[in-house]
Write an enzyme that holds these catalytic residues in place. Structure first.
Site, PDB file in Angstrom:
ATOM      1  N   ASP A  31      25.092  19.859  31.425  1.00 44.44           N
ATOM      2  CA  ASP A  31      25.512  18.467  31.281  1.00 44.44           C
ATOM      3  C   ASP A  31      25.949  17.848  32.610  1.00 44.44           C
ATOM      4  O   ASP A  31      25.695  16.676  32.872  1.00 44.44           O
ATOM      5  CB  ASP A  31      26.668  18.358  30.280  1.00 44.44           C
ATOM      6  N   TYR A  34      23.241  16.301  34.614  1.00 46.95           N
ATOM      7  CA  TYR A  34      22.860  15.009  34.052  1.00 46.95           C
ATOM      8  C   TYR A  34      23.886  13.940  34.454  1.00 46.95           C
ATOM      9  O   TYR A  34      23.535  12.853  34.914  1.00 46.95           O
ATOM     10  CB  TYR A  34      22.754  15.117  32.525  1.00 46.95           C
ATOM     11  N   ASP A  35      25.164  14.301  34.302  1.00 47.54           N
ATOM     12  CA  ASP A  35      26.225  13.331  34.598  1.00 47.54           C
ATOM     13  C   ASP A  35      26.196  12.878  36.053  1.00 47.54           C
ATOM     14  O   ASP A  35      26.358  11.701  36.354  1.00 47.54           O
ATOM     15  CB  ASP A  35      27.600  13.919  34.267  1.00 47.54           C
ATOM     16  N   SER A  80       5.355   0.527   1.915  1.00 48.92           N
ATOM     17  CA  SER A  80       6.283   1.555   1.455  1.00 48.92           C
ATOM     18  C   SER A  80       5.482   2.521   0.585  1.00 48.92           C
ATOM     19  O   SER A  80       4.254   2.454   0.576  1.00 48.92           O
ATOM     20  CB  SER A  80       7.482   0.923   0.763  1.00 48.92           C
ATOM     21  N   GLU A 110       5.425  16.000   4.693  1.00 46.08           N
ATOM     22  CA  GLU A 110       6.510  15.693   5.638  1.00 46.08           C
ATOM     23  C   GLU A 110       7.811  15.525   4.870  1.00 46.08           C
ATOM     24  O   GLU A 110       7.800  15.220   3.678  1.00 46.08           O
ATOM     25  CB  GLU A 110       6.217  14.369   6.364  1.00 46.08           C
ATOM     26  N   LYS A 112      10.963  13.501   3.715  1.00 47.34           N
ATOM     27  CA  LYS A 112      11.226  12.059   3.557  1.00 47.34           C
ATOM     28  C   LYS A 112      12.643  11.791   4.049  1.00 47.34           C
ATOM     29  O   LYS A 112      13.619  12.106   3.377  1.00 47.34           O
ATOM     30  CB  LYS A 112      11.056  11.642   2.102  1.00 47.34           C
ATOM     31  N   ASP A 114      15.989  10.067   4.924  1.00 48.01           N
ATOM     32  CA  ASP A 114      16.703   9.005   4.221  1.00 48.01           C
ATOM     33  C   ASP A 114      17.416   8.102   5.226  1.00 48.01           C
ATOM     34  O   ASP A 114      18.593   8.268   5.514  1.00 48.01           O
ATOM     35  CB  ASP A 114      17.717   9.633   3.260  1.00 48.01           C
ATOM     36  N   ARG A 133      12.021  -2.987   8.917  1.00 43.98           N
ATOM     37  CA  ARG A 133      10.872  -3.201   8.044  1.00 43.98           C
ATOM     38  C   ARG A 133      10.960  -4.556   7.349  1.00 43.98           C
ATOM     39  O   ARG A 133       9.956  -5.214   7.136  1.00 43.98           O
ATOM     40  CB  ARG A 133      10.824  -2.088   6.998  1.00 43.98           C
ATOM     41  N   GLU A 167      11.559   6.498  11.055  1.00 39.72           N
ATOM     42  CA  GLU A 167      12.794   6.323  10.312  1.00 39.72           C
ATOM     43  C   GLU A 167      13.969   6.515  11.266  1.00 39.72           C
ATOM     44  O   GLU A 167      14.088   7.566  11.901  1.00 39.72           O
ATOM     45  CB  GLU A 167      12.831   7.374   9.197  1.00 39.72           C
ATOM     46  N   TYR A 219       6.817   8.731  12.370  1.00 38.43           N
ATOM     47  CA  TYR A 219       5.864   9.387  11.474  1.00 38.43           C
ATOM     48  C   TYR A 219       4.531   8.660  11.314  1.00 38.43           C
ATOM     49  O   TYR A 219       3.690   9.086  10.539  1.00 38.43           O
ATOM     50  CB  TYR A 219       6.481   9.650  10.104  1.00 38.43           C
ATOM     51  N   LYS A 283       0.632  12.978   2.540  1.00 36.98           N
ATOM     52  CA  LYS A 283      -0.323  12.015   3.091  1.00 36.98           C
ATOM     53  C   LYS A 283      -1.683  12.680   3.199  1.00 36.98           C
ATOM     54  O   LYS A 283      -1.768  13.806   3.703  1.00 36.98           O
ATOM     55  CB  LYS A 283       0.109  11.574   4.493  1.00 36.98           C
ATOM     56  N   LYS A 307      10.190  12.415  -5.075  1.00 35.24           N
ATOM     57  CA  LYS A 307      11.636  12.245  -4.951  1.00 35.24           C
ATOM     58  C   LYS A 307      12.336  13.445  -5.587  1.00 35.24           C
ATOM     59  O   LYS A 307      11.980  13.855  -6.701  1.00 35.24           O
ATOM     60  CB  LYS A 307      12.089  10.958  -5.680  1.00 35.24           C
ATOM     61  N   CYS A 401      39.973  -7.038 -30.152  1.00 34.33           N
ATOM     62  CA  CYS A 401      39.547  -7.230 -28.766  1.00 34.33           C
ATOM     63  C   CYS A 401      40.675  -6.842 -27.818  1.00 34.33           C
ATOM     64  O   CYS A 401      41.795  -7.331 -27.962  1.00 34.33           O
ATOM     65  CB  CYS A 401      39.163  -8.690 -28.543  1.00 34.33           C
ATOM     66  N   CYS A 404      41.830 -10.431 -26.054  1.00 32.91           N
ATOM     67  CA  CYS A 404      42.445 -11.570 -26.745  1.00 32.91           C
ATOM     68  C   CYS A 404      43.019 -11.205 -28.104  1.00 32.91           C
ATOM     69  O   CYS A 404      43.662 -12.023 -28.751  1.00 32.91           O
ATOM     70  CB  CYS A 404      41.446 -12.711 -26.875  1.00 32.91           C
ATOM     71  N   CYS A 419      33.534  -9.252 -29.661  1.00 32.24           N
ATOM     72  CA  CYS A 419      34.611 -10.202 -29.869  1.00 32.24           C
ATOM     73  C   CYS A 419      33.918 -11.553 -30.009  1.00 32.24           C
ATOM     74  O   CYS A 419      33.140 -11.940 -29.130  1.00 32.24           O
ATOM     75  CB  CYS A 419      35.526 -10.200 -28.640  1.00 32.24           C
ATOM     76  N   CYS A 424      37.830 -16.356 -25.674  1.00 25.84           N
ATOM     77  CA  CYS A 424      38.374 -15.092 -25.163  1.00 25.84           C
ATOM     78  C   CYS A 424      38.305 -15.095 -23.632  1.00 25.84           C
ATOM     79  O   CYS A 424      37.221 -15.243 -23.057  1.00 25.84           O
ATOM     80  CB  CYS A 424      37.578 -13.926 -25.734  1.00 25.84           C
TER      81      CYS A 424
END
Ligand code: IVH
Length: 669
Positions: A31, A34-35, A80, A110, A112, A114, A133, A167, A219, A283, A307, A401, A404, A419, A424
């Protein structure tokens, strides 16, 4: 060395290290290296601000504050996916594919992810634009926020001009940390990583988005054909070679057995991933086969999303509360010990009616199993009687009820108790909430809480009172400042111009749903003509039966209704139909236009009524029995003689999954 040259070298090195770290997950330097380089970059840029280009790594930290999001049109629509919920649905999909392209087909499987579908445009290899989208045709420009995602390269390894799609998501770990901080700071928590990702990408202050640690998987490409590849799998490899982040867990499968094995594997392993997935995407791998199969209005025929089944979670039923709805129906609602199900915390669920509670043998104090139907609506599935300790109590509906105190009645052939006191307060309140709701008058800024306050403080008794509210009155409400009051008054004002069907639906005439309201408004054009209409004239209207006609006539006979309409007129509320005429409607959306459809078998995701409403909304008519006149049959599980008859007559049979795909929010229409 010439400083400008060194500047470019530093940028190239930083981009390489970022790619190794964020995209490949294989850092080659510490790191600190990089820094140090990053410090060098910043120092050069401070000396030469005019050198900075948008693809410099320093531009990822944000800083720009936008005024709003600009809409962008997608050159190629962002489709979609249709949904599958079982092996059977997938086999059906495969059968349809093979019918068109033959048995020689393979599938790319693949995960999916979320998150949120986004599109990234590169011109000559340089990142130019990022968009959401949106509705598939028009999205929002989120170029600056997507730039803050470290795994989004600002420059591709080749000077390609392409639009890639993928995604954007928030890793589980970032989500957890973000919510911990928010909790400490007393801010509202995000319900799940997807909401957190969406909220982050919709930040106008790009610095905020930069801190949210979002990530991305690409994707697809708007047009893979342009890249000179023959297969989706080759396209993905090409994206990876360009430096884009592509999910590694993909697999090409030759048979459905292999597909099922992939699904089984990931159903088990999904919890161990660092990001949420909600299914598996299949696909057709061959791009020319994809082309042969083509697309529906919003979903491709060459791909489908499986799903994962709804998650079932045990929790405690603490109590059963009673709710009085707009039409007086008293509904028992489960008060649950909060439990995390399918991405959100659930603490309440409708139990529908007493009969169902007894059928499911549910008692107060029970351990119960809950799930989210269609992954959205919380539902108590059953109790676990073995866990009872004797303290559980049976539930019975009251005779009066809860709001009321008037006696509840059970109308003929209804399971529900009602009711029937029109004054009411619970019903009046619900009626007001319905009036302002999205499908009715759609008054922005007038949520349930505000309506409740207005009602409880007696500032409004009926819907007409809304149009006579003053600024001073509104300012007295809790958490209503100058700005929100001005906005609210503006929304109320705007709602006066609504076309008649919104008002008609909003008035809450029994049996008149949004669709019937539209038909009536279109036919009668003004409320005065509708008010005068005789029952016969009403029943001549498509979709209006005896019961609805009676209900409309009775409604307009009521003196109080006349007074209410007069008040609304005085306020300047439009009472004329100004919506589109049938010829203006999007014909393409009416996929069941003039088709007679029969429903049979058990549907898991829809009630019969909802399925019927959907088909009607899409232009079809639902009939009870299969005959030569039937155009389509929708068959759920355990479908019996009607399905057999349909097959005998050669009628097209759709599955429940096919129907689900037409749901507006599933991308169908
Ligand atoms: S392909 C035409 N692949 O799922 C194909 N989508 O329900 C377009 N998604 O809108 C999508 N992971 O937001 C595809 N590996 C994946 C995906 C994926 C997640 C999302 C995407 C899409 C939604 C459809």
């Amino acid at each position: 060395m010439d400083e400008k040259k060194r500047y470019q070298e530093v940028i190239d090195l930083l981009n390489r290290y970022s790619h190794e770290y964020y995209v490949m997950d294989q850092p080659t330097v510490e790191d600190v290296v990089y820094d140090q380089l990053n410090q060098e970059l910043l120092a050069i840029e401070e000396r030469h601000p005019d050198w900075i280009t948008s693809d410099s790594p320093s531009q990822r930290v944000g800083g720009e504050v936008l005024e709003g999001f600009v809409k962008v049109a997608h050159q190629t629509p962002m489709l979609s996916l249709g949904n599958a919920f079982s092996q059977e649905d997938l086999l059906n999909f495969d059968r349809q594919v093979r019918e068109k392209v033959g048995d020689e087909r393979e599938y790319m499987c693949e995960l999916k992810i979320d998150g949120l579908a986004v599109s990234l445009i590169y011109e000559n290899g340089i990142y130019k634009q990022g968009a959401t989208r949106g509705d598939g045709t028009i999205g929002e420009d989120i170029t600056a926020n997507l730039r803050t995602i470290r795994s989004v390269p600002m420059k591709l390894r080749q000077p390609f001009s392409i639009e890639v799609r993928g995604e954007a998501y928030m890793p589980k770990k970032s989500f957890k940390e973000l919510n911990e901080i928010r909790e400490e700071e007393g801010q509202m928590l995000f319900a799940n990583p997807r909401n957190a990702a969406a909220g982050s990408l919709r930040q106008l202050d790009t610095k905020v988005a930069a801190k949210r640690n979002l990530d991305i998987f690409l994707y697809s490409v708007a047009d893979f054909g342009e890249m000179g590849v023959a297969k989706h799998s080759e396209g993905l490899e090409m994206l990876a070679d360009l430096g884009l982040k592509v999910n590694k867990e993909r697999r090409v499968c030759q048979t459905m057995e292999e597909v099922f094995a992939y699904i089984e594997e990931w159903t088990e392993k999904r919890a161990s991933l660092d990001y949420d997935i909600d299914g598996i995407v299949l696909k057709v791998n061959d791009l020319s086969q994809q082309e042969t199969l083509g697309n529906r209005v919003k979903t491709p025929r060459w791909s489908i999303a499986y799903k994962f089944p709804a998650e079932e979670v045990p929790t405690k039923l603490l109590d059963i509360e009673l709710n009085v709805g707009r039409t007086g129906v008293v509904t028992p609602t489960a008060v649950l010990e909060p439990a995390f199900v399918a991405g959100t915390t659930v603490s309440r669920a409708s139990l529908h009616n007493e009969d169902l509670i007894h059928e499911k043998d549910i008692r107060i104090g029970d351990t119960v199993v809950i799930k989210k139907a269609g992954d959205i609506i919380p539902e108590v599935i059953r109790s676990i009687p073995e866990e009872r300790d004797g303290t559980q109590t049976e539930f019975h509906m009251p005779e009066i009820c809860p709001t009321c105190g008037s006696e509840l009645v059970r109308l003929e052939e209804e399971v529900a108790l009602r009711c029937i006191n029109p004054k009411c307060p619970a019903q009046l309140k619900e009626g007001l909430i319905h009036f302002v709701s999205r499908n009715a008058m759609n008054i922005d800024g007038l949520g349930e809480k505000v309506v409740m306050q207005l009602f409880d403080q007696q500032l409004i008794q009926d819907v007409a009172d809304l149009y006579f509210l003053s600024k001073e009155e509104l300012l007295k409400l809790e958490r209503m400042g100058e700005k929100s009051v001005t906005n609210l008054l503006h929304s109320i004002e705007v709602s006066k111009e609504n076309s008649l069907e919104r008002l008609l639906f909003g008035l809450g005439i029994r049996h008149v749903g949004a669709k019937a309201a539209r038909t009536l408004a279109m036919k009668f054009e003004t409320i005065d003509r509708l008010k005068e209409a005789a029952k016969e004239e009403l029943t001549e209207t498509p979709d209006v039966g005896e019961i609805m006609a009676d209900s409309v006539v009775t409604y307009f006979e009521n003196e109080e209704v006349h007074e209410l309409l007069n008040e609304l007129k005085k306020a300047g509320v439009n009472m004329t139909y100004t919506g589109p005429r049938p010829s203006d409607l999007d014909e393409e959306a009416l996929v069941f236009k003039d088709k007679t459809v029969v429903l049979t078998g058990k549907l898991e995701q829809f009630t019969r009524n909802d399925a019927k409403a959907l088909i009607e909304q899409l232009g079809g008519n639902v009939s009870g029995s299969v005959s030569k006149k039937t155009d389509l049959v929708v068959a759920g599980s355990d479908a019996g003689s009607k399905l057999a008859k349909a097959q005998e007559l050669g009628i097209t049979v759709l599955s429940e999954a096919d129907l689900l795909n037409y749901l507006p929010d599933k991308g169908g229409v």
